[in-house]
Design a protein around this motif. Structure first.
Motif, PDB file in Angstrom:
ATOM      1  N   ASP A 139       0.809  -1.219   0.000  1.00 38.50           N
ATOM      2  CA  ASP A 139       0.000   0.000   0.000  1.00 38.50           C
ATOM      3  C   ASP A 139       0.841   1.268   0.000  1.00 38.50           C
ATOM      4  O   ASP A 139       0.304   2.370   0.017  1.00 38.50           O
ATOM      5  CB  ASP A 139      -0.925   0.003   1.225  1.00 38.50           C
ATOM      6  N   LEU A 140       2.184   1.127   0.010  1.00 36.99           N
ATOM      7  CA  LEU A 140       3.080   2.277  -0.050  1.00 36.99           C
ATOM      8  C   LEU A 140       3.734   2.348  -1.416  1.00 36.99           C
ATOM      9  O   LEU A 140       4.110   1.321  -1.983  1.00 36.99           O
ATOM     10  CB  LEU A 140       4.170   2.172   1.028  1.00 36.99           C
ATOM     11  N   GLU A 156       3.723   7.826  -0.821  1.00 33.21           N
ATOM     12  CA  GLU A 156       2.271   7.898  -0.775  1.00 33.21           C
ATOM     13  C   GLU A 156       1.744   6.658  -0.052  1.00 33.21           C
ATOM     14  O   GLU A 156       2.136   5.534  -0.354  1.00 33.21           O
ATOM     15  CB  GLU A 156       1.693   7.952  -2.183  1.00 33.21           C
ATOM     16  N   ASP A 157       0.819   6.880   0.870  1.00 38.52           N
ATOM     17  CA  ASP A 157       0.117   5.790   1.560  1.00 38.52           C
ATOM     18  C   ASP A 157      -1.258   5.698   0.911  1.00 38.52           C
ATOM     19  O   ASP A 157      -2.099   6.587   1.060  1.00 38.52           O
ATOM     20  CB  ASP A 157       0.004   6.096   3.054  1.00 38.52           C
ATOM     21  N   LYS A 158      -1.491   4.614   0.175  1.00 42.52           N
ATOM     22  CA  LYS A 158      -2.726   4.475  -0.588  1.00 42.52           C
ATOM     23  C   LYS A 158      -3.931   4.218   0.317  1.00 42.52           C
ATOM     24  O   LYS A 158      -5.046   4.595  -0.024  1.00 42.52           O
ATOM     25  CB  LYS A 158      -2.581   3.331  -1.599  1.00 42.52           C
ATOM     26  N   SER A 160      -4.496   5.427   3.497  1.00 46.62           N
ATOM     27  CA  SER A 160      -4.941   6.675   4.122  1.00 46.62           C
ATOM     28  C   SER A 160      -5.027   7.815   3.124  1.00 46.62           C
ATOM     29  O   SER A 160      -5.508   8.884   3.468  1.00 46.62           O
ATOM     30  CB  SER A 160      -4.004   7.062   5.265  1.00 46.62           C
ATOM     31  N   VAL A 172       7.024   5.887   8.405  1.00 47.97           N
ATOM     32  CA  VAL A 172       5.757   5.895   7.698  1.00 47.97           C
ATOM     33  C   VAL A 172       5.093   4.578   8.083  1.00 47.97           C
ATOM     34  O   VAL A 172       5.641   3.503   7.849  1.00 47.97           O
ATOM     35  CB  VAL A 172       5.910   6.057   6.168  1.00 47.97           C
ATOM     36  N   ARG A 173       3.963   4.681   8.723  1.00 49.53           N
ATOM     37  CA  ARG A 173       3.326   3.524   9.373  1.00 49.53           C
ATOM     38  C   ARG A 173       4.344   2.852  10.298  1.00 49.53           C
ATOM     39  O   ARG A 173       4.894   3.509  11.160  1.00 49.53           O
ATOM     40  CB  ARG A 173       2.797   2.543   8.332  1.00 49.53           C
TER      41      ARG A 173
END
Length: 198
Positions: A139-140, A156-158, A160, A172-173
């Motif tokens: 998802d990143l 980009e975090d898809k 959120s 990131v996360r």
């Protein structure tokens, strides 16, 4: 027995109309103020006794007050020792609170990384971490790299739908950005490294 009465006295008695001679012992006594109060109320207040009693109370209370002011100087050694022990216990409690705060920080850091309930076996942990990381990593996506003295990665975090500008060492996360390259970044999760490419 008859008393001798002077002739002048006899004359005065005749003038007054008295028949019986007056004897000095028969004269009414003059009552003092204290006797009148005692007869009326049954007791007499003696001001001297009241003054002495008040003075005694004042001296006694003054001595107690001075003793209380200087009490720490007269306390037994056991009480002083107990006070030292109480201070030591208070310091130990404060230290334990600080230690508990550090433990809480470690726990929260582990919770952020979601490494609290991993399996006990290291190989199983590595496999589970790799699978979990690969699932989370899909998802990143790396959108770009900003080069220079202080490089940044645009990720980009898809899930959120947020875009992050990260420097090395930031998260990131659950992933920590370990290194920024020209067209890729290296993320670390659970001791394993993963790459994201443009």
């Amino acid at each position: 027995m008859s008393e001798y009465v002077a002739p002048e006295e006899k004359l005065l008695r005749l003038i007054r109309g008295q028949k019986k001679p007056v004897v000095l012992g028969d004269l009414p006594k003059k009552q003092s103020a204290q006797e009148k109060v005692k007869k009326e109320f049954g007791f007499v207040l003696n001001l001297t006794k009241i003054k002495n009693f008040s003075l005694g109370i004042f001296i006694l209370s003054s001595l107690i007050f001075l003793l209380l002011l200087n009490w720490p100087a007269y306390t037994p050694k056991e009480l002083v020792h107990q006070a030292v022990v109480i201070k030591q216990v208070a310091l130990d409690i404060e230290k334990n609170k600080a230690d508990a705060g550090e433990d809480l920080d470690k726990y929260l850091a582990g919770a952020e990384k979601k490494q609290i309930f991993l399996l006990s076996s290291k190989t199983e942990n590595a496999q589970v971490a790799a699978i979990a990381a690969s699932e989370l990593l899909k998802d990143l996506s790396l959108l770009g790299v900003i080069t220079g003295d202080d490089p940044q990665a645009v990720v980009e975090d898809k899930l959120s739908q947020k875009t992050y500008y990260l420097k090395e060492g930031q998260f990131v996360r659950e992933f920590k950005l370990k290194k920024i390259g020209e067209a890729k970044i290296i993320l670390e999760y659970g001791g394993d490294e993963f790459e994201l490419h443009l």
